[in-house]
Write a protein that holds these residues in place. Structure first.
Motif, PDB file in Angstrom:
ATOM      1  N   UNK A 154       0.834  -1.205   0.000  1.00 18.70           N
ATOM      2  CA  UNK A 154       0.000   0.000   0.000  1.00 18.70           C
ATOM      3  C   UNK A 154       0.867   1.252   0.000  1.00 18.70           C
ATOM      4  N   UNK A 155       1.956   1.216   0.760  1.00 17.64           N
ATOM      5  CA  UNK A 155       2.884   2.349   0.759  1.00 17.64           C
ATOM      6  C   UNK A 155       3.507   2.542  -0.617  1.00 17.64           C
ATOM      7  N   UNK A 156       3.894   1.448  -1.254  1.00 16.10           N
ATOM      8  CA  UNK A 156       4.485   1.548  -2.585  1.00 16.10           C
ATOM      9  C   UNK A 156       3.468   2.081  -3.589  1.00 16.10           C
ATOM     10  N   UNK A 157       2.218   1.667  -3.455  1.00 13.00           N
ATOM     11  CA  UNK A 157       1.172   2.094  -4.399  1.00 13.00           C
ATOM     12  C   UNK A 157       0.871   3.579  -4.294  1.00 13.00           C
ATOM     13  N   UNK A 158       1.298   4.226  -3.211  1.00 10.00           N
ATOM     14  CA  UNK A 158       1.094   5.668  -3.062  1.00 10.00           C
ATOM     15  C   UNK A 158       2.189   6.459  -3.760  1.00 10.00           C
ATOM     16  N   UNK A 159       3.099   5.755  -4.450  1.00  8.65           N
ATOM     17  CA  UNK A 159       4.164   6.433  -5.169  1.00  8.65           C
ATOM     18  C   UNK A 159       3.707   6.960  -6.514  1.00  8.65           C
ATOM     19  N   UNK A 160       4.666   7.242  -7.388  1.00 10.60           N
ATOM     20  CA  UNK A 160       4.310   7.791  -8.698  1.00 10.60           C
ATOM     21  C   UNK A 160       3.885   6.661  -9.646  1.00 10.60           C
ATOM     22  N   UNK A 161       3.492   7.051 -10.857  1.00  6.08           N
ATOM     23  CA  UNK A 161       2.961   6.073 -11.812  1.00  6.08           C
ATOM     24  C   UNK A 161       3.991   5.009 -12.167  1.00  6.08           C
TER      25      UNK A 161
END
Length: 558
Positions: A330-337
């Motif tokens: 979930x933390x990684x998914x909050x990154x850029x595209x």
């Protein structure tokens, strides 16, 4: 502020439609509080551990016994140190019985010192803070710290480290951290005796699990690298469990900016393949704490190559492992595209589809929805990937039937997709029944979510313009269905909100898609001059059909 009048009749006519709005928007990032981890929320890992098993009288090269499991402390912060000047009571009178042990402890005879240390350690076996207080008030902690440096007496070192480990597992950890024990424990991490190294790791883990000030003391004395040096190929499982647990505690809740995470991730990249559940869970928690760091922490995790295995672990049978895994993702998914694309390329969406459709714990489904919402806040290609993975239908089911916190996350996922999707993707979302539950989101108390939902509805209504020609009433079929499912009343109610941006978007929708025909009898009840009001609302017949625009070129994966 002007208001659009309530609908005075059921008669409808075509309204004036605005051109499509530019939905340029950045990825929705979660506040730290949304994913903040509290000690009591952890299923495993971050808590202090006592050592209560009997140890051998003579140190050997065998590893120390496995750490005893213990419940998390009831409070997240330790109690204040005992007041040594407080009046003596009946319990304190028991200190008189310690005088003989104190004399032995302070003597020059090493046999007496060892005997007294063992007796003090046994006194701590009752796990009561009152016993710790007695030992603290006896002012013997500095003596035990001194024993840690008796390199010629490994058994005395072992007993002193054991005793300090159990005190550090109490509410008085700060006293251990501040009495000079930390630099000596760091030295013991390089001891040739495996038992002593294990016990030093254990004590460090308890100190790290306490206040941030305790963890800062560990970093000030360079604990990290000696701790990392403990991870060897020949490590026994009990020692490896303790070391991984201590490292996890040292990384909680996020590492200082000056700490280099590459050496940590090199070890984690090996341990996330472990078959031992406890080691695996603590390794995954460590990944999550690193992702919570500042700067390029997420990119550091991706560069370390742990992402493919994290995605694989989404199918792990243990919730103790699955929770830190999905929170890390979930933390990684909050990154850029680009960072999100790494998750998609590693097959995360197929795993999420199973997590959302099957009977998983509530906190797991919530995090799964959160990941999907971050993906649908990205590009149209990423939204299409979510559609192709068959995730939309489970999201709609959750939005209709699940608990409130899961509903909110599912609402974010669908609202993000609706607000940024193409016309074909919008048609697919509507064909899967998302329109009515989206309208229910308009009553939520989260202004950001309501606004995103309104953006989604606006995009849906704009996509519905192509379907007007097939409607006998000449009305947008999606606008007609929103009216029939009660969405229009919810939009009208939002005219009273305090948020200026929500008000403006609501007025744009009302004026653009529901322009009322005011009958002559209704006109008699309208004050003079109000007929020129810009904000008017259109209605449709109660017999209007649901939107019938079929999805074009978009299919849900089996």
């Amino acid at each position: 502020m002007p208001r659009a009048p309530r609908r005075p009749s059921e008669e409808a006519r075509r309204g004036a439609y605005k051109p499509r709005v530019d939905f340029s928007r950045s990825r929705r990032r979660r506040e730290d509080g949304l994913l903040a981890l509290r000690r009591l929320e952890r299923d495993t890992g971050l808590f202090k551990r006592r050592r209560d098993e009997p140890a051998r009288a003579v140190p050997t090269s065998d590893p120390a016994p496995t750490p005893a499991e213990a419940a998390p402390p009831a409070a997240s912060t330790p109690s204040s140190p005992p007041d040594t000047a407080a009046p003596r009571n009946a319990d304190e009178s028991e200190l008189e019985g310690l005088s003989e042990l104190i004399d032995k402890l302070c003597s020059d005879d090493t046999t007496s010192q060892l005997e007294a240390t063992v007796q003090f350690r046994k006194l701590l076996s009752d796990e009561k803070n009152s016993t710790v207080i007695k030992i603290i008030r006896a002012d013997v902690l500095p003596r035990f710290v001194e024993f840690l440096s008796r390199h010629g007496l490994p058994q005395l070192q072992m007993e002193a480290a054991w005793l300090l480990t159990n005190i550090a597992a109490s509410d008085y950890t700060l006293l251990v951290a501040e009495c000079g024990a930390v630099p000596r424990l760091v030295e013991l991490l390089e001891s040739p005796n495996a038992n002593i190294r294990h016990q030093a790791i254990w004590c460090v883990g308890n100190i790290a699990a306490d206040l941030p000030s305790c963890r800062d003391i560990l970093f000030e004395h360079g604990t990290l690298m000696p701790l990392l040096s403990q991870f060897r190929e020949d490590m026994k499982i009990p020692v490896l469990r303790t070391a991984m647990w201590a490292l996890s505690n040292l990384c909680f809740p996020k590492l200082p900016a000056e700490v280099q995470v590459k050496p940590i991730l090199e070890i984690i990249n090996q341990l996330i393949h472990s078959a031992d559940e406890k080691i695996l869970a603590d390794a995954c928690w460590t990944v999550y704490y690193i992702c919570c760091g500042i700067g390029d922490a997420v990119q550091d995790v991706l560069d370390a190559g742990v992402c493919p295995q994290l995605v694989n672990l989404l199918m792990h049978a243990s919730a103790n492992v699955l929770l830190p895994v999905i929170m890390s993702l979930a933390k990684i998914s909050a990154g850029d595209d680009t960072q999100v694309e790494v998750l998609i390329e590693n097959g995360i969406l197929n795993c999420l589809a199973q997590l959302l459709a099957w009977n998983y714990p509530q906190n797991i489904k919530k995090q799964a929805c959160l990941i999907v919402s971050n993906i649908t806040a990205g590009s149209k290609d990423q939204i299409q990937a979510v559609i192709d993975a068959g995730i939309v239908s489970p999201l709609v089911v959750l939005l209709r039937t699940s608990e409130a916190d899961i509903k909110e996350e599912a609402a974010w996922a669908i609202s993000n997709a609706a607000s940024s999707g193409s016309s074909e993707q919008i048609q697919y979302l509507v064909s899967r029944g998302c329109l009515e539950p989206l309208c229910s989101v308009l009553t939520y108390n989260d202004p950001d979510l309501v606004y995103t939902c309104l953006e989604g509805l606006e995009n849906i209504l704009q996509a519905g313009e192509a379907g007007k020609k097939g409607e006998e009433s000449g009305m947008n079929p999606y606008a007609q269905f929103i009216l029939e499912c009660g969405g229009l009343e919810k939009l009208e109610d939002l005219q009273d909100v305090e948020s200026e941006r929500i008000y403006e978007l609501v007025m744009r929708l009302l004026q653009g898609y529901w322009v009322e025909i005011v009958s002559e009898s209704d006109d008699q009840n309208v004050p003079a001059g109000s007929s020129d009001l810009a904000g008017t609302v259109e209605t449709t017949s109660e017999d209007a059909a649901q939107p019938s625009v079929p999805p074009s070129g978009v299919e849900e994966a089996d």
